[in-house]
Scaffold this motif. Structure first.
Motif, PDB file in Angstrom:
ATOM      1  N   UNK A 233       1.152  -1.021   0.432  1.00  0.00           N
ATOM      2  CA  UNK A 233      -0.199   0.455  -0.116  1.00  0.00           C
ATOM      3  C   UNK A 233       0.761   1.522  -0.038  1.00  0.00           C
ATOM      4  N   UNK A 234       1.896   1.217   0.812  1.00  0.00           N
ATOM      5  CA  UNK A 234       2.966   2.995   1.212  1.00  0.00           C
ATOM      6  C   UNK A 234       3.332   2.606  -0.679  1.00  0.00           C
ATOM      7  N   UNK A 239       3.666   6.201  -5.800  1.00  0.00           N
ATOM      8  CA  UNK A 239       4.237   5.602  -6.995  1.00  0.00           C
ATOM      9  C   UNK A 239       2.564   7.070  -7.519  1.00  0.00           C
ATOM     10  N   UNK A 240       1.220   6.608  -7.005  1.00  0.00           N
ATOM     11  CA  UNK A 240       0.500   7.069  -7.395  1.00  0.00           C
ATOM     12  C   UNK A 240       0.493   9.007  -7.413  1.00  0.00           C
ATOM     13  N   UNK A 253       0.689   7.419   1.660  1.00  0.00           N
ATOM     14  CA  UNK A 253       2.027   7.032   1.931  1.00  0.00           C
ATOM     15  C   UNK A 253       2.170   6.953   3.145  1.00  0.00           C
ATOM     16  N   UNK A 254       2.270   8.318   3.579  1.00  0.00           N
ATOM     17  CA  UNK A 254       3.028   8.403   5.034  1.00  0.00           C
ATOM     18  C   UNK A 254       2.173   7.733   6.223  1.00  0.00           C
ATOM     19  N   UNK A 298      -5.485  12.606  10.030  1.00  0.00           N
ATOM     20  CA  UNK A 298      -6.292  14.333  10.521  1.00  0.00           C
ATOM     21  C   UNK A 298      -5.579  14.891   8.486  1.00  0.00           C
ATOM     22  N   UNK A 299      -4.317  15.088   8.477  1.00  0.00           N
ATOM     23  CA  UNK A 299      -3.605  15.827   7.249  1.00  0.00           C
ATOM     24  C   UNK A 299      -4.196  15.423   6.474  1.00  0.00           C
ATOM     25  N   UNK A 300      -4.548  13.942   6.557  1.00  0.00           N
ATOM     26  CA  UNK A 300      -5.061  13.045   4.604  1.00  0.00           C
ATOM     27  C   UNK A 300      -6.517  12.704   4.805  1.00  0.00           C
TER      28      UNK A 300
END
Length: 611
Positions: A233-234, A239-240, A253-254, A298-300
């Motif tokens: 998944x990361x 890559x996306x 990813x993060x 939260x940021x995501x």
């Protein structure tokens, strides 16, 4: 002496068996009988001498010969909590019995910095064919020390825990695993000292080497599947993010990487493989990494539902709470260890409530993926309750406190990845529409007048070069006002869209359909075909538009008028052909019953010459 006499008695009572029974099998029977007899003798001796209180007579006997592993300490031991690190094992062993209480398999011991939990127990004679270990299935414990009384009366210490480098443990493992000296002939006395900055609630279990090997293989398989899924998944998200230039993918990813590191720290994988020589970080990582993972979540969440465009206030709240998470992480490193969870738990709980509320708000205000993202996050949010309750001292260590979040993440990862892919596809479609607004009619998806003229010019040139005829059609929708009077404004606004749909269904792949104005459409029909074949185009389109439309009343149909020309014979250029067709449609009387009109052949205007 009692055991030795029993052995002699056994050997004298069964000498004749040596002739009929295999010696090896016979010796195994003797050893098994000896173990059982020794355990029974020890239990009778303890009961007769009254080594424990009356309640101790009802305790579960610690029996390592049982085939059911692991064997829990249950209530066989006694515990007491002492303050100060200067208390020695000898002093604890000599302490009076008034301060000791029976252990309990699900007990939660209220420890804090400067306190130690002491547990004493005596291990009855047990099979010594393989090695035995004391297992504490809690990788976040600060320090566990096992003291064994040797034949000289000295207490030998073995220690493991977060405050000790994993490489220095007696057995480097995901959680404390301390070897035990087991005797088949006599009981052994042990002391365990446990130090933890907050409450301790993990069971003490006894496992054999063969059992440990089997369970570790199964656990490694499960953990490998989880971390493999998280790593995939990361990689896909990173890559996306690079290829699509989408911040949401980068933040995801993060977030997944931090959550995977959190699970590695909680399960002991990180301490064993990633930082085995950093005991200070091994102690802090299970507390710092979850806070950073929540901050990234939260940021995501703000990015994936386009919160900056929907609500600046909510966007600032989500990003601000993410920044607070970084401050909380720094605070955990600096404050006294017993206060770690007091910073961590409230922040995570409040942040989870904010995320749920923000996603619900976004879903109710038009975000098509807010609800799906919330549905995917709920298993992870629900699973996080168990480790948070464990840190708060509300529940003991269990399977759900150790592996519940991994199960929740295994459910959450594919759902969120699908949501992100659908979101990216939707964004790409919107970008194509925005970029194509100067060439496509946004309401119908048909090409506009500019593109229609460009294609018509190329078609006329191609028809002249190949010496065949193409057709150009102008279609006017003439009954919009009547439809509005009879069926309402909505039906009148929807009718041009239905006409566009019918034109597209009539056109071939090589043909083109366009919307030239509110009520006028155009079609380019590639040749070659004859004049007779061209004459059937208009009636076919008229008949197609007069068919009832799904979802509209039966009488709500489009009445159109069609003017067509064969090019280049009836229009040598696109401008001339369009001007002649428009003039022909304009000249039709409003009460005309005729619907299809063909242009006559084009004659170039003559130029007068003056002498």
């Amino acid at each position: 002496m009692y055991l030795r006499a029993c052995n002699i008695l056994l050997r004298h009572q069964m000498p004749c068996l040596s002739d009929t029974v295999n010696i090896h099998s016979f010796n195994k029977q003797i050893r098994a009988f000896r173990h059982a007899l020794a355990a029974a003798a020890w239990w009778l001796l303890a009961s007769g001498l009254g080594l424990a209180s009356p309640a101790a007579l009802a305790r579960t006997v610690l029996d390592l010969s049982t085939p059911a592993l692991p064997v829990g300490l249950m209530d066989w031991g006694d515990y007491r909590i002492e303050t100060g690190a200067t208390v020695s094992p000898a002093g604890i062993a000599a302490a009076s019995g008034s301060g000791w209480q029976p252990t309990h398999p699900e007990a939660i011991y209220p420890l804090t910095t400067g306190q130690a939990l002491w547990i004493r127990f005596t291990l009855p004679p047990a099979p010594d064919a393989e090695r035995w270990y004391l297992e504490i299935p809690y990788s976040s414990v600060d320090r566990v020390s096992l003291f064994t009384l040797d034949s000289a009366g000295q207490w030998n210490e073995q220690s493991a825990g977060d405050t000790i480098a994993v490489n220095a443990w007696p057995v480097p493992h995901r959680h404390p695993l301390l070897p035990m000296a087991v005797s088949a002939e006599e009981p052994r006395k042990y002391l365990v000292r446990i130090e933890n900055a907050h409450s301790f609630a993990a069971p003490l279990r006894f496992v054999s080497e063969s059992y440990l090997s089997r369970t570790e293989q199964r656990t490694s398989l499960i953990l490998g599947i989880y971390f493999g899924l998280a790593g995939l998944a990361v990689m896909l998200a990173a890559l996306s993010a690079a290829s699509l230039r989408d911040t949401a993918y980068g933040l995801y990813a993060v977030s997944v990487a931090l959550m995977a590191l959190t699970q590695a720290a909680i399960t002991g994988i990180a301490g064993l493989h990633l930082w085995p020589e950093w005991p200070a970080w091994n102690d802090l990582s299970p507390l710092v990494l979850p806070v950073l993972a929540v901050a990234s979540l939260l940021w995501f969440s703000s990015a994936v539902v386009s919160m900056p465009a929907r609500s600046r206030a909510l966007h600032h709240l989500l990003t601000g709470m993410g920044g607070v998470g970084i401050v909380i992480s720094a605070g955990i490193v600096m404050v006294e260890p017993s206060n770690h969870f007091q910073l961590m738990v409230p922040y995570i709980v409040i942040s989870m409530f904010i995320v749920v509320a923000a996603l619900l708000w976004a879903g109710r205000h038009g975000d098509r993926y807010g609800g799906w993202l919330l549905a995917g996050s709920l298993p992870l949010i629900a699973a996080s309750v168990f480790p948070l309750a464990r840190l708060s001292g509300l529940i003991p260590v269990s399977f759900l406190t150790m592996y519940g979040m991994q199960i929740g993440m295994a459910i959450e990862l594919p759902i969120v990845m699908v949501v992100l892919m659908l979101r990216s596809q939707h964004r790409r479609e919107n970008m194509r529409r925005i970029q194509g607004l100067d060439r496509v009619d946004p309401s119908t998806g048909l090409i506009n007048e500019q593109v229609f003229i460009e294609r018509m010019t190329r078609m006329i040139a191609r028809s002249g070069r190949l010496r065949h005829q193409g057709a150009v059609l102008l279609i006017d929708l003439v009954n919009s006002e009547q439809i509005q009077r009879d069926f309402g404004r909505r039906a009148a606004e929807e009718l041009p869209l239905r006409v566009a749909e019918r034109l597209l269904s009539t056109a071939r792949e090589i043909d083109s359909a366009a919307r030239l104005s509110e009520q006028r459409f155009g079609m380019l029909v590639e040749g070659p075909f004859s004049a007779e074949e061209a004459a059937t185009l208009g009636p076919r389109i008229v008949a197609r538009c007069l068919m009832p439309y799904k979802g509209l009343p039966e009488d709500c149909v489009a009445q159109i008028r069609v003017a067509y020309a064969l090019v280049p014979r009836q229009g040598p250029t696109a401008e001339i052909a369009l001007a002649r067709l428009a003039q022909r449609l304009t000249s039709i009387p409003s009460d005309s019953k005729r619907a299809v009109f063909m242009l006559p052949d084009y004659k170039a205007p003559t130029v007068a010459h003056f002498v």
